[in-house]
Write a protein that holds these residues in place. Sequence first.
Motif, PDB file in Angstrom:
ATOM      1  N   SER A  89     -28.900  13.741   3.410  1.00  0.00           N
ATOM      2  CA  SER A  89     -29.723  14.635   2.601  1.00  0.00           C
ATOM      3  C   SER A  89     -30.908  13.915   1.970  1.00  0.00           C
ATOM      4  O   SER A  89     -31.719  14.557   1.289  1.00  0.00           O
TER       5      SER A  89
ATOM      6  N   GLU B 266     -22.936  13.404   4.361  1.00  0.00           N
ATOM      7  CA  GLU B 266     -23.924  14.448   4.079  1.00  0.00           C
ATOM      8  C   GLU B 266     -24.859  14.024   2.951  1.00  0.00           C
ATOM      9  O   GLU B 266     -26.053  14.339   2.964  1.00  0.00           O
TER      10      GLU B 266
ATOM     11  N   ALA C  71     -28.927  20.090  -1.133  1.00  0.00           N
ATOM     12  CA  ALA C  71     -28.010  18.995  -0.804  1.00  0.00           C
ATOM     13  C   ALA C  71     -26.608  19.261  -1.350  1.00  0.00           C
ATOM     14  O   ALA C  71     -25.611  19.023  -0.659  1.00  0.00           O
TER      15      ALA C  71
END
Length: 231
Positions: A101, A97, A112
Amino acid sequence: MDTDTLAITQEIDFSLLALFARADIVVQLVMIILVLASVWSWGIIIQKSINFRRARDEAARFDAAFWSGEPLDELFERLGPVPATPPERVFAAGMQEWRQSHRTDGALIAGAQARIDRSMDVAIAREADMHNGGLTFLASVGSASPFIGLFGTVWGIKNAFEDIAMAQNTNLAVVAPGIAEALLATGLGLLAAIPAVIFYNKLSNDSDRIVSGYEAFADEFSTILSRQLEG
């Protein structure tokens, strides 16, 4: 007890197999269910004990690698696309992730930190479900087995009293076999329930500790990434 009654009683086979063979079909089904539940419970207990020991070892090894000073990007690349252990999967969820981001120009997409935390929480919840799998069965065996055994005992005693009424004889040789068969069901119920309850409590506590370790790591990792975000 007269000599004839004692002689007859001694001739009766009170072994477990003999008691099972003489029991009513309903009592036999109860005994079979309880034996199968006990065997299945011990299978879960042994498997979970092995899995939890391995999970603790894996967490210790990953912690050593994470805090070794190796750059996080290199550690993430070394784990590959399919991390093998639960702590690696939690870490990979956060790193994935983190990378997604970033825009193509290197700037971060808004929100984020929240997405990274949510990704690791989902990974932790998935691992917790795997750790807790089977424990519900232990809880069910621990709570239900004594009552199932009691049902077998009540049914067996009912049959014993019916046999006494039909024989019109309260001699111990007539009473003892039926009562022994009935009480065996209760014994099997307790034999299944006691280990299930004890190990359910132990394994649940072990699972909670392991998952708490994942959560603590996720919080530490999130703190590290938040410093980079603020920087």
